[in-house]
Write a protein that holds these residues in place. Structure first.
Motif, PDB file in Angstrom:
ATOM      1  N   ILE A  19       5.301   0.640  10.638  1.00 22.94           N
ATOM      2  CA  ILE A  19       4.406   1.759  10.910  1.00 22.94           C
ATOM      3  C   ILE A  19       5.184   3.062  11.053  1.00 22.94           C
ATOM      4  O   ILE A  19       4.798   4.101  10.504  1.00 22.94           O
ATOM      5  CB  ILE A  19       3.563   1.475  12.170  1.00 22.94           C
ATOM      6  CG1 ILE A  19       2.551   0.358  11.876  1.00 22.94           C
ATOM      7  CG2 ILE A  19       2.847   2.730  12.654  1.00 22.94           C
ATOM      8  CD1 ILE A  19       1.758  -0.086  13.086  1.00 22.94           C
ATOM      9  N   GLU A  20       6.287   3.011  11.773  1.00 28.69           N
ATOM     10  CA  GLU A  20       7.115   4.211  11.945  1.00 28.69           C
ATOM     11  C   GLU A  20       7.640   4.710  10.610  1.00 28.69           C
ATOM     12  O   GLU A  20       7.614   5.924  10.334  1.00 28.69           O
ATOM     13  CB  GLU A  20       8.287   3.895  12.887  1.00 28.69           C
ATOM     14  CG  GLU A  20       9.382   4.950  12.929  1.00 28.69           C
ATOM     15  CD  GLU A  20       8.883   6.318  13.397  1.00 28.69           C
ATOM     16  OE1 GLU A  20       9.524   7.326  13.041  1.00 28.69           O
ATOM     17  OE2 GLU A  20       7.860   6.377  14.107  1.00 28.69           O
ATOM     18  N   LYS A  21       8.075   3.818   9.758  1.00 27.76           N
ATOM     19  CA  LYS A  21       8.589   4.197   8.438  1.00 27.76           C
ATOM     20  C   LYS A  21       7.505   4.881   7.616  1.00 27.76           C
ATOM     21  O   LYS A  21       7.746   5.922   6.983  1.00 27.76           O
ATOM     22  CB  LYS A  21       9.106   2.949   7.713  1.00 27.76           C
ATOM     23  CG  LYS A  21       9.653   3.236   6.315  1.00 27.76           C
ATOM     24  CD  LYS A  21      10.095   1.940   5.644  1.00 27.76           C
ATOM     25  CE  LYS A  21      10.538   2.209   4.204  1.00 27.76           C
ATOM     26  NZ  LYS A  21      10.935   0.950   3.517  1.00 27.76           N
ATOM     27  N   SER A  22       6.296   4.307   7.633  1.00 26.95           N
ATOM     28  CA  SER A  22       5.197   4.861   6.851  1.00 26.95           C
ATOM     29  C   SER A  22       4.782   6.232   7.368  1.00 26.95           C
ATOM     30  O   SER A  22       4.582   7.175   6.597  1.00 26.95           O
ATOM     31  CB  SER A  22       3.992   3.919   6.877  1.00 26.95           C
ATOM     32  OG  SER A  22       4.289   2.709   6.209  1.00 26.95           O
TER      33      SER A  22
ATOM     34  N   THR B  33       0.841  -1.199   0.000  1.00 31.26           N
ATOM     35  CA  THR B  33       0.000   0.000   0.000  1.00 31.26           C
ATOM     36  C   THR B  33       0.870   1.239   0.000  1.00 31.26           C
ATOM     37  O   THR B  33       1.679   1.425   0.903  1.00 31.26           O
ATOM     38  CB  THR B  33      -0.910   0.019   1.245  1.00 31.26           C
ATOM     39  OG1 THR B  33      -1.624  -1.218   1.332  1.00 31.26           O
ATOM     40  CG2 THR B  33      -1.895   1.176   1.178  1.00 31.26           C
ATOM     41  N   PRO B  34       0.737   2.119  -0.983  1.00 32.64           N
ATOM     42  CA  PRO B  34       1.569   3.323  -1.052  1.00 32.64           C
ATOM     43  C   PRO B  34       1.389   4.202   0.175  1.00 32.64           C
ATOM     44  O   PRO B  34       0.285   4.339   0.695  1.00 32.64           O
ATOM     45  CB  PRO B  34       1.054   4.039  -2.318  1.00 32.64           C
ATOM     46  CG  PRO B  34       0.390   2.965  -3.114  1.00 32.64           C
ATOM     47  CD  PRO B  34      -0.186   2.013  -2.131  1.00 32.64           C
ATOM     48  N   ASP B  35       2.507   4.785   0.640  1.00 35.87           N
ATOM     49  CA  ASP B  35       2.456   5.621   1.835  1.00 35.87           C
ATOM     50  C   ASP B  35       1.673   6.907   1.618  1.00 35.87           C
ATOM     51  O   ASP B  35       1.199   7.515   2.571  1.00 35.87           O
ATOM     52  CB  ASP B  35       3.879   5.971   2.300  1.00 35.87           C
ATOM     53  CG  ASP B  35       4.589   4.761   2.899  1.00 35.87           C
ATOM     54  OD1 ASP B  35       3.915   4.000   3.614  1.00 35.87           O
ATOM     55  OD2 ASP B  35       5.784   4.583   2.650  1.00 35.87           O
TER      56      ASP B  35
ATOM     57  N   ASP C 102       6.813  13.720   6.487  1.00 27.57           N
ATOM     58  CA  ASP C 102       7.791  14.448   5.675  1.00 27.57           C
ATOM     59  C   ASP C 102       7.206  14.955   4.367  1.00 27.57           C
ATOM     60  O   ASP C 102       7.696  15.935   3.798  1.00 27.57           O
ATOM     61  CB  ASP C 102       8.996  13.550   5.384  1.00 27.57           C
ATOM     62  CG  ASP C 102       9.795  13.233   6.651  1.00 27.57           C
ATOM     63  OD1 ASP C 102       9.580  13.928   7.659  1.00 27.57           O
ATOM     64  OD2 ASP C 102      10.599  12.290   6.617  1.00 27.57           O
ATOM     65  N   THR C 103       6.181  14.275   3.859  1.00 30.19           N
ATOM     66  CA  THR C 103       5.594  14.670   2.580  1.00 30.19           C
ATOM     67  C   THR C 103       4.160  15.158   2.770  1.00 30.19           C
ATOM     68  O   THR C 103       3.319  15.015   1.894  1.00 30.19           O
ATOM     69  CB  THR C 103       5.595  13.475   1.602  1.00 30.19           C
ATOM     70  OG1 THR C 103       4.845  12.389   2.176  1.00 30.19           O
ATOM     71  CG2 THR C 103       7.013  13.013   1.316  1.00 30.19           C
ATOM     72  N   TYR C 104       3.895  15.745   3.932  1.00 30.68           N
ATOM     73  CA  TYR C 104       2.538  16.107   4.332  1.00 30.68           C
ATOM     74  C   TYR C 104       1.817  16.987   3.319  1.00 30.68           C
ATOM     75  O   TYR C 104       0.633  16.856   3.099  1.00 30.68           O
ATOM     76  CB  TYR C 104       2.591  16.818   5.684  1.00 30.68           C
ATOM     77  CG  TYR C 104       1.260  16.917   6.363  1.00 30.68           C
ATOM     78  CD1 TYR C 104       0.785  15.866   7.145  1.00 30.68           C
ATOM     79  CD2 TYR C 104       0.463  18.055   6.236  1.00 30.68           C
ATOM     80  CE1 TYR C 104      -0.439  15.947   7.784  1.00 30.68           C
ATOM     81  CE2 TYR C 104      -0.765  18.134   6.872  1.00 30.68           C
ATOM     82  CZ  TYR C 104      -1.208  17.081   7.642  1.00 30.68           C
ATOM     83  OH  TYR C 104      -2.422  17.153   8.263  1.00 30.68           O
TER      84      TYR C 104
END
Length: 374
Positions: free
Chosen positions: A96-99, A69-71, A105-107
């Motif tokens: 979960i932390e990575k996602s 599933t894309p982040d 970061d890309t909010y």
């Protein structure tokens, strides 16, 4: 009242108290569970081994789902939320932390920007990030306010999932975040009204079940007070406003929730027509039994009375449409609910016996093409 302890108070002496008296013990019988479970040790080991293998397979499947599933897709947030609500998030802490780090970061990237008008997605993203320790400004909710700076009731009041997500997001507010204080009050107010009506409906069902279980035949008045709720038309009239956009204002919901004559008349059409066609085969108390018992009347006399009441209810509906206090589009939602009942329950129970006229109606509407001459 405060309790003060004097520092000069004399200490409690145990000089003349035996050890066995100072610390009284109880002699317990040996545990009965040791030998009991030892009998099943071998079987238990096999079960645990099998369960561990199943758990590992499931963990791998969830890991694959998380990776696939894309982040930057809103579904990823729902997936993470589901995993955490199930209490198995500790198995996937790294993933979960990575996602969530990527989401933070890309909010403001283009993909998430397209989803920002969705209250549920915005509130869920806000909560998951704050829950993970990432700072997100509560200003992300400003887009859901009206020109007066208040949360837009006309756009949000019917969005149950969004309201619930907003309520949960508001639990992560910190000092000075007035927007989240307003979000909490706003979501609680409207969720409580829905918790609707639902409680009234459940109580009505319970009351009817008690009548049937105890063999009690209520009076006509007792029955109608409960049955107009249990037929669910009051609730359906309210939920029918969902998706009506700007027309579904707070005033509209307040009006329809106050059970005006217009809504009550629609519920009467539903209840009486349902009870008449269901008389004789439905295993529950109906208005027909109540009338026959209270008035010492025949079935035919009861039916004649209720057919007259149904006609009077339609007159009430027609009359209310001539001097509407709410938009006609909202009235039509309620009228159409009554029309459905009139279609399904006239002369027979077309809802229960769907192989009869209901099948023909659906076929003519959705299956058979309309012939256009010309």
């Amino acid at each position: 009242m405060s309790i003060q302890i004097c520092a000069s108070a004399a200490p409690i002496s145990t000089k003349n108290v035996g050890i066995e008296n100072a610390h009284r013990s109880v002699t317990y019988h040996p545990s009965v569970w040791g030998d009991y479970f030892l009998e099943y040790t071998s079987d238990l080991t096999d079960i645990l081994t099998h369960e561990e293998q199943e758990h590992q397979i499931l963990k791998e499947e969830v890991n694959k789902l998380l990776a696939a599933t894309p982040d930057d897709f809103a579904h990823k947030l729902d997936l993470i939320d589901s995993i955490q609500r199930l209490g198995v998030g500790y198995h996937f802490e790294t993933e979960i932390e990575k996602s969530l780090k990527y989401v933070h970061d890309t909010y403001h990237n283009e993909s998430y920007g397209k989803q920002d008008n969705n209250l549920h997605t915005t509130a869920l993203r806000f909560r998951l990030l704050r829950q993970q320790g990432y700072y997100v400004s509560c200003g992300v909710f400003d887009k859901f306010k009206d020109k007066q700076g208040r949360f837009d009731e006309s756009a949000l009041i019917s969005n149950v999932q969004g309201l619930l997500s907003l309520y949960e997001a508001a639990q992560f507010r910190v000092h000075g975040e007035e927007t989240l204080e307003e979000a909490l009050t706003f979501s609680i107010t409207h969720l409580n009204s829905l918790i609707l009506q639902m409680k009234k409906l459940v109580r009505a069902y319970f009351e009817e079940a008690k009548w049937t279980y105890n063999g009690y035949v209520p009076t006509i008045e007792e029955y109608m007070e409960v049955a107009l709720v249990s037929c669910a038309y009051m609730m359906l009239s309210t939920t029918s406003l969902v998706g009506m956009g700007e027309l579904a204002t707070k005033e509209a919901f307040d009006w329809i929730s106050s059970e005006p004559l217009f809504v009550r008349a629609s519920a009467i059409v539903c209840r009486l027509m349902d009870d008449m066609v269901g008389h004789g085969f439905e295993q529950k108390i109906s208005i027909v039994e109540c009338y026959m018992n209270q008035k010492s009347a025949s079935k035919e006399e009861a039916f004649a009375e209720f057919q007259k009441q149904v006609m009077n209810a339609w007159k009430d509906i027609n009359q209310e449409c001539l001097r509407p206090t709410v938009p006609m589009a909202i009235l039509m939602r309620v009228v159409n609910l009554a029309r459905v009942i009139n279609l399904l329950y006239k002369e027979e129970d077309g809802y229960t016996n769907s192989k009869t006229k209901l099948k023909e109606y659906v076929t003519s509407l959705l299956v058979q093409p309309i012939k256009i001459s010309g």
